[in-house]
Structure formats: C-alpha cells, structure tokens
Design a protein around this motif. Structure first.
Motif, PDB file in Angstrom:
ATOM      1  N   GLY A  71       0.806  -1.213   0.000  1.00  0.00           N
ATOM      2  CA  GLY A  71       0.000   0.000   0.000  1.00  0.00           C
ATOM      3  C   GLY A  71       0.837   1.259   0.000  1.00  0.00           C
ATOM      4  O   GLY A  71       0.330   2.354  -0.212  1.00  0.00           O
ATOM      5  N   ILE A 663      -4.694   8.653   9.891  1.00  0.00           N
ATOM      6  CA  ILE A 663      -5.842   7.800  10.212  1.00  0.00           C
ATOM      7  C   ILE A 663      -5.410   6.615  11.074  1.00  0.00           C
ATOM      8  O   ILE A 663      -6.088   6.258  12.046  1.00  0.00           O
ATOM      9  CB  ILE A 663      -6.537   7.381   8.896  1.00  0.00           C
ATOM     10  CG1 ILE A 663      -7.215   8.640   8.302  1.00  0.00           C
ATOM     11  CG2 ILE A 663      -7.521   6.255   9.109  1.00  0.00           C
ATOM     12  CD1 ILE A 663      -7.730   8.480   6.890  1.00  0.00           C
TER      13      ILE A 663
ATOM     14  N   VAL B  93      -6.918   6.469  -5.583  1.00  0.00           N
ATOM     15  CA  VAL B  93      -7.480   6.169  -4.259  1.00  0.00           C
ATOM     16  C   VAL B  93      -6.754   5.047  -3.513  1.00  0.00           C
ATOM     17  O   VAL B  93      -6.375   5.216  -2.363  1.00  0.00           O
ATOM     18  CB  VAL B  93      -8.990   5.826  -4.365  1.00  0.00           C
ATOM     19  CG1 VAL B  93      -9.506   5.264  -3.035  1.00  0.00           C
ATOM     20  CG2 VAL B  93      -9.801   7.046  -4.768  1.00  0.00           C
ATOM     21  N   PRO B  94      -6.561   3.872  -4.135  1.00  0.00           N
ATOM     22  CA  PRO B  94      -6.119   2.722  -3.334  1.00  0.00           C
ATOM     23  C   PRO B  94      -4.719   2.885  -2.754  1.00  0.00           C
ATOM     24  O   PRO B  94      -3.849   3.484  -3.391  1.00  0.00           O
ATOM     25  CB  PRO B  94      -6.126   1.558  -4.331  1.00  0.00           C
ATOM     26  CG  PRO B  94      -6.988   1.998  -5.459  1.00  0.00           C
ATOM     27  CD  PRO B  94      -6.832   3.486  -5.537  1.00  0.00           C
ATOM     28  N   GLN B  95      -4.540   2.339  -1.571  1.00  0.00           N
ATOM     29  CA  GLN B  95      -3.174   2.092  -1.097  1.00  0.00           C
ATOM     30  C   GLN B  95      -2.927   0.600  -1.319  1.00  0.00           C
ATOM     31  O   GLN B  95      -2.576   0.212  -2.432  1.00  0.00           O
ATOM     32  CB  GLN B  95      -3.004   2.564   0.341  1.00  0.00           C
ATOM     33  CG  GLN B  95      -3.008   4.098   0.407  1.00  0.00           C
ATOM     34  CD  GLN B  95      -2.665   4.661   1.775  1.00  0.00           C
ATOM     35  OE1 GLN B  95      -1.952   4.065   2.554  1.00  0.00           O
ATOM     36  NE2 GLN B  95      -3.193   5.838   2.070  1.00  0.00           N
ATOM     37  N   CYS B  96      -3.174  -0.230  -0.299  1.00  0.00           N
ATOM     38  CA  CYS B  96      -2.941  -1.661  -0.550  1.00  0.00           C
ATOM     39  C   CYS B  96      -3.970  -2.237  -1.514  1.00  0.00           C
ATOM     40  O   CYS B  96      -3.709  -3.211  -2.201  1.00  0.00           O
ATOM     41  CB  CYS B  96      -2.948  -2.448   0.758  1.00  0.00           C
ATOM     42  SG  CYS B  96      -4.586  -2.821   1.412  1.00  0.00           S
ATOM     43  N   GLY B  97      -5.157  -1.658  -1.546  1.00  0.00           N
ATOM     44  CA  GLY B  97      -6.183  -2.099  -2.481  1.00  0.00           C
ATOM     45  C   GLY B  97      -7.135  -3.159  -1.956  1.00  0.00           C
ATOM     46  O   GLY B  97      -8.160  -3.438  -2.582  1.00  0.00           O
ATOM     47  N   TYR B  98      -6.824  -3.742  -0.807  1.00  0.00           N
ATOM     48  CA  TYR B  98      -7.601  -4.906  -0.365  1.00  0.00           C
ATOM     49  C   TYR B  98      -9.065  -4.577  -0.060  1.00  0.00           C
ATOM     50  O   TYR B  98      -9.947  -5.363  -0.349  1.00  0.00           O
ATOM     51  CB  TYR B  98      -6.943  -5.520   0.875  1.00  0.00           C
ATOM     52  CG  TYR B  98      -7.460  -6.904   1.198  1.00  0.00           C
ATOM     53  CD1 TYR B  98      -7.005  -8.022   0.504  1.00  0.00           C
ATOM     54  CD2 TYR B  98      -8.395  -7.107   2.210  1.00  0.00           C
ATOM     55  CE1 TYR B  98      -7.464  -9.291   0.795  1.00  0.00           C
ATOM     56  CE2 TYR B  98      -8.854  -8.379   2.517  1.00  0.00           C
ATOM     57  CZ  TYR B  98      -8.390  -9.470   1.808  1.00  0.00           C
ATOM     58  OH  TYR B  98      -8.854 -10.731   2.105  1.00  0.00           O
ATOM     59  N   ILE B 130     -14.529  -0.588   6.089  1.00  0.00           N
ATOM     60  CA  ILE B 130     -13.276  -0.174   6.716  1.00  0.00           C
ATOM     61  C   ILE B 130     -12.164  -0.126   5.671  1.00  0.00           C
ATOM     62  O   ILE B 130     -12.080  -1.001   4.817  1.00  0.00           O
ATOM     63  CB  ILE B 130     -12.870  -1.162   7.836  1.00  0.00           C
ATOM     64  CG1 ILE B 130     -13.878  -1.095   8.992  1.00  0.00           C
ATOM     65  CG2 ILE B 130     -11.453  -0.880   8.342  1.00  0.00           C
ATOM     66  CD1 ILE B 130     -13.644  -2.129  10.079  1.00  0.00           C
ATOM     67  N   ARG B 132      -8.231   0.110   6.343  1.00  0.00           N
ATOM     68  CA  ARG B 132      -7.203   0.208   7.369  1.00  0.00           C
ATOM     69  C   ARG B 132      -6.029   1.076   6.895  1.00  0.00           C
ATOM     70  O   ARG B 132      -5.301   1.637   7.703  1.00  0.00           O
ATOM     71  CB  ARG B 132      -6.746  -1.212   7.733  1.00  0.00           C
ATOM     72  CG  ARG B 132      -5.740  -1.297   8.845  1.00  0.00           C
ATOM     73  CD  ARG B 132      -6.293  -0.842  10.186  1.00  0.00           C
ATOM     74  NE  ARG B 132      -5.461  -1.329  11.279  1.00  0.00           N
ATOM     75  CZ  ARG B 132      -5.198  -0.619  12.369  1.00  0.00           C
ATOM     76  NH1 ARG B 132      -5.708   0.600  12.519  1.00  0.00           N
ATOM     77  NH2 ARG B 132      -4.442  -1.120  13.326  1.00  0.00           N
ATOM     78  N   CYS B 133      -5.839   1.173   5.584  1.00  0.00           N
ATOM     79  CA  CYS B 133      -4.773   2.043   5.063  1.00  0.00           C
ATOM     80  C   CYS B 133      -5.138   3.516   5.178  1.00  0.00           C
ATOM     81  O   CYS B 133      -4.279   4.370   5.051  1.00  0.00           O
ATOM     82  CB  CYS B 133      -4.479   1.737   3.603  1.00  0.00           C
ATOM     83  SG  CYS B 133      -3.816   0.103   3.314  1.00  0.00           S
ATOM     84  N   GLY B 134      -6.432   3.805   5.347  1.00  0.00           N
ATOM     85  CA  GLY B 134      -6.822   5.203   5.511  1.00  0.00           C
ATOM     86  C   GLY B 134      -7.003   5.954   4.211  1.00  0.00           C
ATOM     87  O   GLY B 134      -6.506   7.069   4.040  1.00  0.00           O
ATOM     88  N   THR B 135      -7.739   5.385   3.283  1.00  0.00           N
ATOM     89  CA  THR B 135      -7.986   6.094   2.019  1.00  0.00           C
ATOM     90  C   THR B 135      -9.324   6.829   2.037  1.00  0.00           C
ATOM     91  O   THR B 135      -9.788   7.293   0.988  1.00  0.00           O
ATOM     92  CB  THR B 135      -7.970   5.120   0.814  1.00  0.00           C
ATOM     93  OG1 THR B 135      -9.045   4.177   0.954  1.00  0.00           O
ATOM     94  CG2 THR B 135      -6.668   4.354   0.722  1.00  0.00           C
ATOM     95  N   TYR B 136      -9.941   6.956   3.201  1.00  0.00           N
ATOM     96  CA  TYR B 136     -11.279   7.580   3.269  1.00  0.00           C
ATOM     97  C   TYR B 136     -11.370   8.946   2.594  1.00  0.00           C
ATOM     98  O   TYR B 136     -12.337   9.203   1.881  1.00  0.00           O
ATOM     99  CB  TYR B 136     -11.747   7.713   4.724  1.00  0.00           C
ATOM    100  CG  TYR B 136     -11.818   6.431   5.513  1.00  0.00           C
ATOM    101  CD1 TYR B 136     -12.575   5.338   5.076  1.00  0.00           C
ATOM    102  CD2 TYR B 136     -11.140   6.306   6.733  1.00  0.00           C
ATOM    103  CE1 TYR B 136     -12.636   4.162   5.823  1.00  0.00           C
ATOM    104  CE2 TYR B 136     -11.210   5.139   7.484  1.00  0.00           C
ATOM    105  CZ  TYR B 136     -11.948   4.076   7.034  1.00  0.00           C
ATOM    106  OH  TYR B 136     -12.011   2.930   7.774  1.00  0.00           O
ATOM    107  N   PRO B 137     -10.391   9.854   2.841  1.00  0.00           N
ATOM    108  CA  PRO B 137     -10.548  11.179   2.204  1.00  0.00           C
ATOM    109  C   PRO B 137     -10.608  11.080   0.682  1.00  0.00           C
ATOM    110  O   PRO B 137     -11.358  11.808   0.032  1.00  0.00           O
ATOM    111  CB  PRO B 137      -9.288  11.934   2.650  1.00  0.00           C
ATOM    112  CG  PRO B 137      -8.845  11.246   3.904  1.00  0.00           C
ATOM    113  CD  PRO B 137      -9.209   9.802   3.709  1.00  0.00           C
ATOM    114  N   ARG B 138      -9.830  10.182   0.122  1.00  0.00           N
ATOM    115  CA  ARG B 138      -9.827  10.048  -1.340  1.00  0.00           C
ATOM    116  C   ARG B 138     -11.075   9.327  -1.827  1.00  0.00           C
ATOM    117  O   ARG B 138     -11.577   9.623  -2.918  1.00  0.00           O
ATOM    118  CB  ARG B 138      -8.562   9.320  -1.796  1.00  0.00           C
ATOM    119  CG  ARG B 138      -7.316  10.166  -1.571  1.00  0.00           C
ATOM    120  CD  ARG B 138      -6.100   9.498  -2.153  1.00  0.00           C
ATOM    121  NE  ARG B 138      -4.900  10.184  -1.701  1.00  0.00           N
ATOM    122  CZ  ARG B 138      -3.873  10.482  -2.487  1.00  0.00           C
ATOM    123  NH1 ARG B 138      -3.882  10.133  -3.754  1.00  0.00           N
ATOM    124  NH2 ARG B 138      -2.825  11.107  -1.998  1.00  0.00           N
TER     125      ARG B 138
END
Ligand code: FES
Ligand code: FES
Lengths: 750, 160
Positions: A71, A663, B93-98, B130, B132-138
């Motif tokens: 990530g 976060i 948007v994605p970080q890990c993508g899961y 959820i 967990r990587c925190g992509t909510y703002p995007r």
C-alpha cells in the motif's frame, strides 16, 4: 483465475541474471548463463541487462521490484527510480515482482527503508543499463559513446535524427561489459521526468477491476484450504482435541496436530490443530468441532490490567540510566516549579485489512510458497528450517499485501502452509480469519512512561527526567530479555532533541508474556505520545503557547548527538553524519503546520488545536489537530501534517502515506486497545478492536517540504505525533488531560 | 443444487446451502475480487450486489442467493469504465487495495440510490466499509467527482 497470468509474469519463471560478475560498489551486473536461461512466456524476446532490468526486443522494459507492496506504493516507486536513470518510456515499463533472493540485497520491507536504502542503488541499476544501451548504439554507429544519449526508450545520435530503440539495441547491449559504479553518470534532478512526480500506482487498474492477487487470493489446481485453531496462550500446547468430530464435517479432508515448538516464540507457528478441507468454509466448520483442550504453561497467568498497574507504579521510581547530563535530581530539587506526568498505552495489534495467508506446495524435497509477506527472505529461511531442507529448495513468490504494518514481517503463517503442504502432499492455502489475526498477533508493547521537568524562576526548563517501561520485542526471540533494548530506546526516547539542562533518561524492567512485535513506527508510538503530551503540559504550567514552548525546547539550530550524553543511538541504522538529528528541520515542519493550519489562532468555544512534532526513520513530521469536545464526546475536525523526508520519489504516494498515517494514528489514539486475560487476548474482531471509519475521519491536509537531502522514511514517521496532537487538542478544548490511551476510555468518540 | 446469476452469467453450485456466498464466490466459482476481511459483517470487504442492493456476502448464506442476480467487482464493467472506477483512478485512491472492491461496490450502490450525495450521506452510507490504510478522504473525493460525472452523463444524454 487471475492467478495464472500473474504467475506467468512472475519472476519465478525466470531469473534476471545469474552471477557472472560482481563489480565494485556492490553493483551486481552481468549476463545470463545459458544454463539458467529465463523461462518467459516469450523467452527469446527478453534480455537481461542486470539484476533489475530486462528489455524485450519489442522495447518493453521489465523492471524488478524486490520489495513488497503493501500500500506504500513501492511497486511504483522503485521502478520510477530505475526508469528515470534508464531513460525508459514509463508507458513501456512492466513491473515484475522479485522472488526471495539474496542477490537483491535485503528485501525486508519494513523500517521505512525501501527508498531510503535503495534510492542510490536503483539509480545505479538504471544508469548502468542505460550506459550499456548507449554503448551498443555507439558501436552500431561507429561513434564514441559521448556522441549518443538515451531518451524515452531510444538512444539518439547527437546532432542527427538517427535513433535506435531500446528493443533494437538490447541484444548488442547484453554483450557490453557492465560499467563500474564510479564510471556511471546520473541525471541532474532538474532533468527528472519521473522522480518527484506523482505517478499513478502501477497496479491501480487491476485493483479497481478486482483482478489483483493478494495472499488470500492465491489459487492452485487441486488446492486444499486450511484453518488452524491455535493456542490462546503463548507457549501453550495441545492437550487433546476431537479429531473425529472435525473430520466428519462435510468437505474436511484431514485434521493435523501442528508440531509444538518451545519458546522463544520466534517466527514459529503457534501450537495448534489444523483442519484441512476442500474449501475455506468447510475448514472453518470443521474447526468449530475440534474442542481443543490446552496446556497453557507459564504465560497463562498474564493479565494486562494488573501488569500495566505494576509498570505504572514502578515507573515513578528511579530506573536504569541510559542517557545523562549533569545531575537532574539535584536540579529538580532546586526548581521553582515542577511538572510531572505518567502516561500509559495498551497493547495494540496490526489488523491489516487482509488477514495473513499463505499457500504452499511441497514436492520432491522442494517447497514453493505464495504469500503476502513483507520479508520473503526470512519466509524462505524459516520454511527451510521447519522443513529441514536447504533454502535454495524454497521458492517464495510475493503476492500483493492487503496491508501489513509490520505483521507480515513475521512469517509464522508461511511456515504453517509449508508444513501442511508437506503433510498432505497437495497445495494448501492457510487462511487466517480476522479472529486469528487479532488473537495470534505480534503485539505492540503495553507501556508506562513518566516525565518530570523542573522550571527555573524564569519558567525555563532546567531539569528533565524521563522514564519508560515496556516489554521488549527481543523477548519474542529470547525469553531472558526483560527490559527495553537499545534499539527500542532509540525510537523517540533516547534521541529526545530538547535543550533541557540537566537530564536523566531511564528504563525499567518489563518481562514479556505475549509475542511482542513491531507495528508501524514501533516504540515511537508510545514515546511520541508521552513526549509530545509532556511538552504541552509544560507549556500550560509555564503559561506559554505550545508552539512557543516547542521552539524554546528545540532551541538553536543544531545537531543533537545522544552519544555525547552516553546513549548509543541507533539512528535507524543510518550514519549520523548523513542523517543527523537536526533541530532546524524539526522546527521547520512545526512552523509550517502551525502557519498553514492556523493552530495558533483562536477557535470557537469547545474547539481547540493541539500540535506535536517528531523525528523518526530519519524524517521529520509535525501534526496539528483540531477537535471539539462537547458533552463528553470528542470529534476530530481537521488535521494538518508537514513532512520533511528529504528527496521524495513520488509525492502523491508520500501524501497518501501521510493521510494513512493520520488515520492509523487516530485509530491508535482514539480506539486501539488489546487486553489480555489469563494469557489470552480478549478482543476478536472489528466490533471489539475498533479502527477508524469514514465518519470519524477529519479533513486532512498534507505539506511536503521540498528538499534535496537524501531520502528519509515515509511509511511510518507520520504516526508518532498524532496521539499527542489529539490529546493536547482535547486538553485545550475541554481542560481534560488524557494520559492513558485510548481516548475512548475517557470520552465518547464520534 | 443452487442456481443464480453471477455477473450476468447463470451458475449452479452443489454446495452446503449454509455456506456464505463469499466462500462460494471465492473458493468454488474462483472470483477472488470479493474479499474476506472479517466474516461478521463488520468491514464491508465482501460487499456484492444482490438484485442491485449491496449485501455483505460473508454473512449471506448461499441459499439466499438462489434465483437472484449477483454482481461482484468483476461484473460492474468490462474494462474499468464505470464512473466510480474511473474516479478511483483519477484520485489514485487505493493504497494496498484490499478493501477497495468492497468500497467500490458500496459506492456504486450509493450513487445508484443518490445521484449527488452530501458529505454526511457519503459518511453514513460508507461507514460499514473499513479501510485500514486510511484512504477515506480520497474515497469521499472520488465519490463526489463520480457523482459529478453521473450528472454530466445525464446532461449530455439530453434529459437534464
Ligand atoms: S468480510 Fe464481510 S463484512 Fe467483513
Ligand atoms: S486500501 Fe488498504 S485497506 Fe483500504
């Protein structure tokens, strides 16, 4: 479905380079020996220029990423650096995930060091391959190499329109002698086309289409699925279980008592019973019938609440001195005013979105595994050890990681898959459930810290005592270790950068009872919380603005060297000459967030700002958080962070890491708590181990300091200042000082 | 034998009717875009559409899918051309993508029920997913820009 393609693309079928020459400076270059010709889908078209770069005759550039993608964007970042110096066309770049292979150097993707430790090396790889292509073109045209230059996948002749594509040149380039490091030339940063640019992640199209392969997604023909009931207590063993009941569940193929290994825990699988079935659901159903009885052993008496009470009481007494200047106790006795505070944090667990998973096949004395691992080389070594085979006989494919945060640096689950593959003779995927993830982790240590500052009559700090106590990660590897180790004390404690007069830094004993591991920013989590909170407490006592207080303590521009006060500081394994503790950079990021956020301006009633700044992984991050506290309920309204990580490869991914760190830090500060009773973790899933959700997420702004300093860490440094900034903001909004995390124990969180 | 439509194709399965749809889709039908995150309807990683409504497939027994139309992440477009997918790429948007399959399936359902959601409406609708990587703002920003594109498409279509 998606897996077959991905496996074909994987470097398993090929291997860039096979020895043939290690030249100076650690640059490994060479050509393929015929006996190890890579097995590409179209093998004749692909040609290795070095360990990391191979070019197909049609001009496609294959670049190895040897680090794990979880990530942070490394599958984009590493190729960006190589492609930059190679002068490749980014649209022709294909990223190939490297297998576990010591030829790559360390692949251990943690410690925020993928770019920090590989930036220069990857530039060398790109530049070396480019040089060979240029030499090939010069030879073709019968000119000096200085008369040609590479640009956008071509080599061009100066003062002419002649050009040759990389694909046309590669066969000849492969015959060139690899250049030595000293002869390489590098681009000037002003000419960068990729480094420093917000390149979109290379895997994004697969992610949004749902066709990526994570560890949980691996599918092999005839594969079986395993779910394992593990001992709730570390060091516990299986006493009995109902094999028949589990085996009688439809779809269950085999029930297997996992071999128990004595402590230390290491990366060994915990003792337990595996249920192997034709699908995940059947394995989970069979597991419910096991009715395992456990011998719990010594750690069955561990109770985290009582343990923390004990740490909290001993932390108020003098401990083992690890760094010292003058006589802090004497000066404290002479202080006009004193400030003291004790801070605590509970155990935490990683809870990556993808629970651990690994798939293995064992055949003819060889093992092949596919796993979401941060550390393929350690997975390889541990699998080899458990199977008692040579590590050359273990192939480790790294899938994408659905988050990791340090959990997937511990390959216990990979070893489980390997053992079960050998046991069944079939491919086996070990699927961890969320409950398994939360109850069988490697936890962030529970901790207590105590701070005392003495102020003189001018309200300036003249003495400073700080103490920390937490069970050490090293206990996981050696149960005799019963106190924080130097490496952990180097994470935001012994490197405290303030000018405080006389000081005494001390640690206390804290034996281990559950597997302690490293979580995103490690001991900086609790040290950053305590130190950042305490500065704010001093400001309150001294009647100063927090921003002014921080600047006063950081004092003049200077490099802090803890060694001069007797502490052997680790500095994240990097030389202090290149990466000093620089108070100027700390002040700079702090000034940026305060100015941009307006944290020094007045706010509406019940609202306030809190700030903190922290250096970790040789980068500098300041955070300003605005909260409101109304009727016992806290809301996070806004967060601003500034990061100085030196040279930045991909500013968009740095921004994303900062957003994610805010976060992640909020989850820790507001909600995170693992408690242990009778040696067993009490939480089990997201209902009782809560993490931040969208409605709790504030507006987040990120500022990246432009710098040409060598690259620092990015994945972790954003986390440490968060908790203190939140607790400080809560204090200023409500007058309530929270010293024991999580905040949800004191206030409702919305 | 349980039959249903998966991404517009008929499928039939001989499996435990109590098996959650998630495992039937992943293990038996081989579509792994739908993710396992918690198994107890807490995280949204397993979100699919059943007759157009978002559901948590980890707690939906296979029997409940009988004769229904199921859409997974693999089925929302042929070529990542759904406005939500495009917005996800635009915002990186994605970080890990899961978590993203589930996020996208929830976001698609949100825009189908509310063409221009407010921040609060997005928060309410997406709180079960959820990251967990925190992509909510995007995610939020991407939903808003996709909502804009929805409107645009409508205007271009001439029925504004
Ligand atoms: S896996 Fe279904 S909601 Fe988490
Ligand atoms: S992108 Fe990693 S959990 Fe959402």
């Amino acid at each position: 479905m998606s897996s077959s393609n991905q496996h074909l693309e994987n470097v398993s079928r090929r291997r860039f380079l096979k020895t043939a020459g290690i030249v100076s400076g650690g640059l490994i270059l060479g050509t393929t020996l015929p006996s190890v010709a890579p097995l590409w889908a179209d093998e004749s078209s692909s040609n290795e220029l070095n360990l990391f770069v191979s070019i197909r005759v049609d001009g496609q550039v294959d670049i190895i990423c040897h680090r794990s993608e979880m990530g942070q964007g490394i599958r984009t970042g590493i190729p960006q650096v190589i492609a930059e110096e190679l002068c490749a066309d980014w649209d022709r770049v294909n990223v190939v995930q490297g297998l576990a292979d010591e030829a790559y150097g360390s692949q251990n993707t943690d410690g925020s060091r993928s770019i920090r430790r590989n930036y220069q090396r990857m530039r060398e790889m790109g530049a070396a391959a480019r040089t060979m292509l240029e030499q090939a073109a010069a030879k073709e045209w019968g000119v000096k190499p200085s008369q040609v230059y590479a640009e956008n996948n071509f080599v061009k002749l100066r003062g002419s329109t002649r050009q040759l594509g990389f694909g046309e040149l590669v066969k000849s380039a492969m015959t060139m002698t690899p250049p030595t490091t000293e002869t390489l030339t590098f681009k000037s940063p002003k000419d960068f086309k990729l480094i420093g640019k917000p390149i979109t992640s290379v895997d994004i199209h697969k992610v949004v289409g749902g066709t990526t392969e994570f560890g949980q997604d691996v599918r092999l023909p005839d594969m079986l699925y395993a779910s394992i009931e593990r001992t709730p207590v570390v060091g516990g063993t299986v006493e009995s279980f109902d094999e028949k009941a589990a085996a009688s569940v439809n779809g269950v193929v085999k029930v297997f008592n996992m071999p128990a290994r004595p402590l230390p825990a290491l990366f060994n699988p915990k003792a337990g019973v595996a249920v192997i079935a034709s699908n995940t659901w059947a394995a989970l159903q069979g597991r419910k019938q096991l009715n395992v009885k456990w011998n719990t052993g010594n750690n069955g008496a561990h109770n985290s609440e009582a343990y923390l009470d004990d740490l909290t009481s001993k932390i108020t007494t003098k401990g083992k001195v690890i760094r010292k200047s003058g006589d802090a106790y004497l000066m404290a006795g002479r202080a006009a005013e004193k400030v003291s505070a004790t801070y605590t944090m509970p155990y935490l667990v990683h809870a990556p979105m993808e629970p651990p998973a690994a798939t293995a096949v064992f055949k003819d004395g060889k093992c092949e595994v596919w796993a979401c691992t941060q550390t393929p080389q350690s997975a390889q070594q541990n699998v080899a050890g458990a199977l008692e085979i040579d590590k050359e006989n273990v192939t480790v494919h790294v899938t994408l990681l659905g988050g990791a945060f340090g959990r997937k640096s511990k390959p216990d689950y990979v070893v489980e898959a390997a053992l079960l593959a050998r046991e069944t003779g079939k491919p086996v995927k070990v699927v961890w459930s969320r409950e398994d993830d939360i109850q069988h982790g490697y936890y962030h240590a529970v901790s207590a810290q105590h701070f005392e500052a003495g102020l003189n009559s001018d309200n300036r700090v003249q003495s400073w005592i700080q103490r920390t106590a937490f069970p050490s990660i090293s206990w996981t590897f050696d149960t005799r270790v019963d106190e924080p180790q130097g490496g952990e004390l180097s994470l935001g404690f012994g490197d405290m950068p303030f000018d405080v007069g006389a000081l005494s830094m001390e640690s206390h004993k804290a034996p281990g009872h559950i597997r302690i591991g490293w979580i995103r920013s490690v001991s900086n989590i609790h040290h950053g919380f305590a130190l950042g909170s305490f500065v704010d407490e001093i400001a309150v006592k001294a009647g100063k603005k927090p921003h002014a207080m921080w600047l006063e303590l950081l004092a003049n521009d200077r490099f802090v060297d803890p060694a001069t006060e007797g502490f052997e500081y680790g500095n994240y394994g990097d030389p202090k000459e290149v990466f000093p503790i620089d108070t100027k950079r700390l002040k700079n990021v702090l000034n940026i967030v305060v100015e941009k956020s307006g944290a020094d301006k007045s706010t509406a009633p019940n609202e306030a700002w809190g700030i903190s700044v922290h250096r970790s992984f040789v980068s500098y991050v300041a955070v300003a958080t605005k909260v409101s506290v109304v009727d016992g309920k806290v809301s996070i309204l806004e967060m601003h962070s500034a990061i100085d990580a030196g040279t930045v490869v991909n500013p968009d991914r740095v921004r994303a890491q900062q957003e994610g760190s805010m976060i992640f830090g909020l989850s820790i500060a507001l909600l995170g708590e693992i408690s242990v009773k009778d040696g067993a973790v009490e939480q089990s899933n997201f209902h009782d181990y809560q993490v931040l959700r969208m409605p709790q997420t504030p507006k987040i702004e990120t500022y990246i300091v432009e710098s040409d300093a060598p690259p620092g860490g990015v994945g972790e440094p954003g986390v440490p200042p968060v908790a203190a900034s939140v607790a400080n903001a809560i204090y200023h909004a409500s007058g309530q000082r929270i010293r024991d995390l999580p905040i949800s124990k004191h206030l409702r969180v919305s | 034998m349980i039959s249903f439509t998966l991404n517009d194709k008929p499928v039939s399965l001989d499996a435990d009717p109590q098996m959650p749809l998630l495992w039937a889709i992943r293990d038996m039908l081989g579509l792994t875009g739908t993710k396992f995150g918690c198994g107890i309807a807490q995280c949204g990683a397993c979100t699919v559409h059943m007759d157009g409504q978002p559901i948590r497939s980890c707690v939906m027994p296979l029997s409940a899918a009988a004769d229904k139309k199921i859409t997974t992440i693999e089925g929302i477009s042929e070529d990542n051309s759904h406005p939500i997918q495009k917005a996800w790429v635009e915002h990186n948007v994605p970080q890990c993508g899961y978590c993203q399959s589930g996020q996208i399936m929830s976001a698609v359902a949100l825009l189908e029920s509310n063409k221009s959601p407010s921040d609060k409406a997005i928060d309410d609708y997406m709180q079960g997913n959820i990251c967990r990587c925190g992509t909510y703002p995007r995610i939020k920003a991407a939903i808003k820009s996709a909502a804009g594109n929805f409107d645009l498409a409508k205007n271009v279509g001439g029925d504004a």
